[in-house]
Scaffold this active site. Structure first.
Site, PDB file in Angstrom:
ATOM      1  N   CYS A  88      45.235  -9.975 -41.939  1.00 28.51           N
ATOM      2  CA  CYS A  88      45.990 -11.224 -42.000  1.00 28.51           C
ATOM      3  C   CYS A  88      45.253 -12.184 -41.060  1.00 28.51           C
ATOM      4  CB  CYS A  88      47.417 -10.979 -41.521  1.00 28.51           C
ATOM      5  SG  CYS A  88      48.363 -12.489 -41.262  1.00 28.51           S
ATOM      6  N   CYS A 204      42.281 -16.674 -46.208  1.00 25.28           N
ATOM      7  CA  CYS A 204      43.594 -16.021 -46.166  1.00 25.28           C
ATOM      8  C   CYS A 204      43.442 -14.831 -47.093  1.00 25.28           C
ATOM      9  CB  CYS A 204      44.678 -16.969 -46.676  1.00 25.28           C
ATOM     10  SG  CYS A 204      46.246 -16.145 -47.042  1.00 25.28           S
TER      11      CYS A 204
HETATM   12  N1  DGL Z   1      47.485 -13.225 -45.764  1.00 24.03           N
HETATM   13  C1  DGL Z   1      47.663 -13.870 -44.524  1.00 24.03           C
HETATM   14  C2  DGL Z   1      46.429 -14.506 -43.976  1.00 24.03           C
HETATM   15  O1  DGL Z   1      45.358 -13.991 -44.201  1.00 24.03           O
HETATM   16  C3  DGL Z   1      48.953 -14.592 -44.236  1.00 24.03           C
HETATM   17  C4  DGL Z   1      49.548 -15.452 -45.267  1.00 24.03           C
HETATM   18  C5  DGL Z   1      50.911 -15.995 -44.833  1.00 24.03           C
HETATM   19  O2  DGL Z   1      51.775 -15.181 -44.541  1.00 24.03           O
HETATM   20  O3  DGL Z   1      51.076 -17.207 -44.778  1.00 24.03           O
HETATM   21  O4  DGL Z   1      46.476 -15.465 -43.272  1.00 24.03           O
END
Ligand code: DGL
Length: 333
Positions: A88, A204
């Site tokens: 994340c 992301c």
């Molecule tokens: N998948 C996550 C990232 O890489 C978080 C996305 C979210 O919860 O807004 O930032």
């Protein structure tokens, strides 16, 4: 019977590497997918947590994210992992220190993020101008642009928050006409803001799941905005290279994996069936069992870990020699 007994050293050598990954939802599965596809190794086990009950993280307060990260990493340490991957980028951009601090309470766990290896890869393969699609928090933190400029990158960087994408990717409706229309409109808006870059970091972990839609727009409707073409960079490839020495290039993976194997423990704090549905839409295949984890367990994890760490620092050293009957394999959790 004695032929079935192995020493602790032999056990250690047989024990698979255990890797923990976490994300706010299904996004980190893009990282898991790639790691598994490049290793295809029975010597790896994975524990994945999607904190879907508290998703999205992308526009939450920074202190809140740091707390969630501390909770999740503390919980993950109970699985006796070798590595924890912050799958994340929002968590890594905002709260890497919280993860490292929590993991340091148990011996031998290395924390990885995707931002540092991606910056290393970009320096070796620099685009003329770099775009980063990320969450609002990651874009505001400038984590990717700071990491590349600190390494000497001198090109232009455009880093944008793309808050409409995560809810659509999490919705379990990918592939449905209404969802695809909303997704396309959002992607057009973001790709217009990034016009002219020739390298684009999918900053992301949810976004590699819509990489094919981005590629289609860039080679079709939005072609004139990207005269030099657009190379998509999935940070999980740079991470795999750093962690495992896999030299697969950082393009986008689509390989099918066997997630039904007991080597995968998948948890969500949300609804297990919703998570399984969203994951299947993203991966194009079914996951195995998905377990539901109560957020209260996460909230309690830092205190439980601190207690355990305090106990082990005061406990007398026990004799470590063990014999184990290999007819019963060591349990996972
Ligand atoms: N998948 C996550 C990232 O890489 C978080 C996305 C979210 O919860 O807004 O930032």
């Amino acid at each position: 019977m004695s032929n079935n007994l192995i020493t602790q050293d032999q056990l250690y050598r047989r024990t698979p590497k255990r890797i923990g990954l976490f994300d706010s939802g299904v996004g980190g599965l893009s990282v898991l997918r790639h790691l598994v596809s490049v290793t295809q190794s029975e010597a790896l086990e994975f524990v994945y947590l999607g904190d879907t009950a508290r998703c999205p993280y992308g526009n939450r307060a920074q202190g809140e994210i740091a707390l969630f990260v501390e909770e999740i990493v503390s919980w993950l340490t109970s699985f006796q992992l070798d590595s924890i991957i912050m799958a994340c980028n929002t968590s890594a951009a905002i709260a890497k220190d919280a993860a490292v601090k929590a993991a340091a309470q148990v011996a031998g766990v290395t924390v990885f993020d995707l931002i540092e290896p991606t910056a290393d890869w970009l320096i070796a393969n620099p685009p003329e101008a770099l775009g980063v699609m990320a969450t609002i928090n990651t874009a505001r933190s400038k984590a990717f642009s700071r990491a590349v400029t600190a390494r000497g990158y001198e090109g232009k960087v455009i880093e944008i928050g793309c808050p409409k994408l995560v809810p659509l990717i999490e919705s379990g409706r990918l592939g449905e006409a209404g969802c695809e229309a909303e997704l396309e409109a959002a992607l057009i808006e973001y790709l217009q803001a990034l016009a002219g870059v020739d390298g684009l970091v999918l900053g992301c972990t949810h976004f590699p799941f819509v990489a094919d839609r981005i590629e289609k727009l860039v080679s079709g409707k939005l072609k004139e905005l990207y005269p030099s073409g657009l190379k998509l960079i999935d940070p999980s490839h740079a991470l795999a290279f750093q962690m495992l020495g896999s030299d697969a290039p950082p393009a986008v993976s689509t390989v099918a994996n066997n997630y039904q194997s007991p080597a995968f423990k998948i948890y969500t704090t949300g609804s297990a069936s919703d998570f399984a549905r969203s994951a299947a839409c993203c991966l194009g295949q079914e996951l195995g069992l998905v377990a539901q984890l109560d957020v209260a367990e996460l909230v309690a994890a830092p205190r439980a870990l601190a207690k355990k760490a305090a106990r082990s620092s005061t406990a007398p050293l026990a004799h470590q020699s063990v014999s184990i009957d290999v007819t019963t394999s060591p349990s996972f959790a």
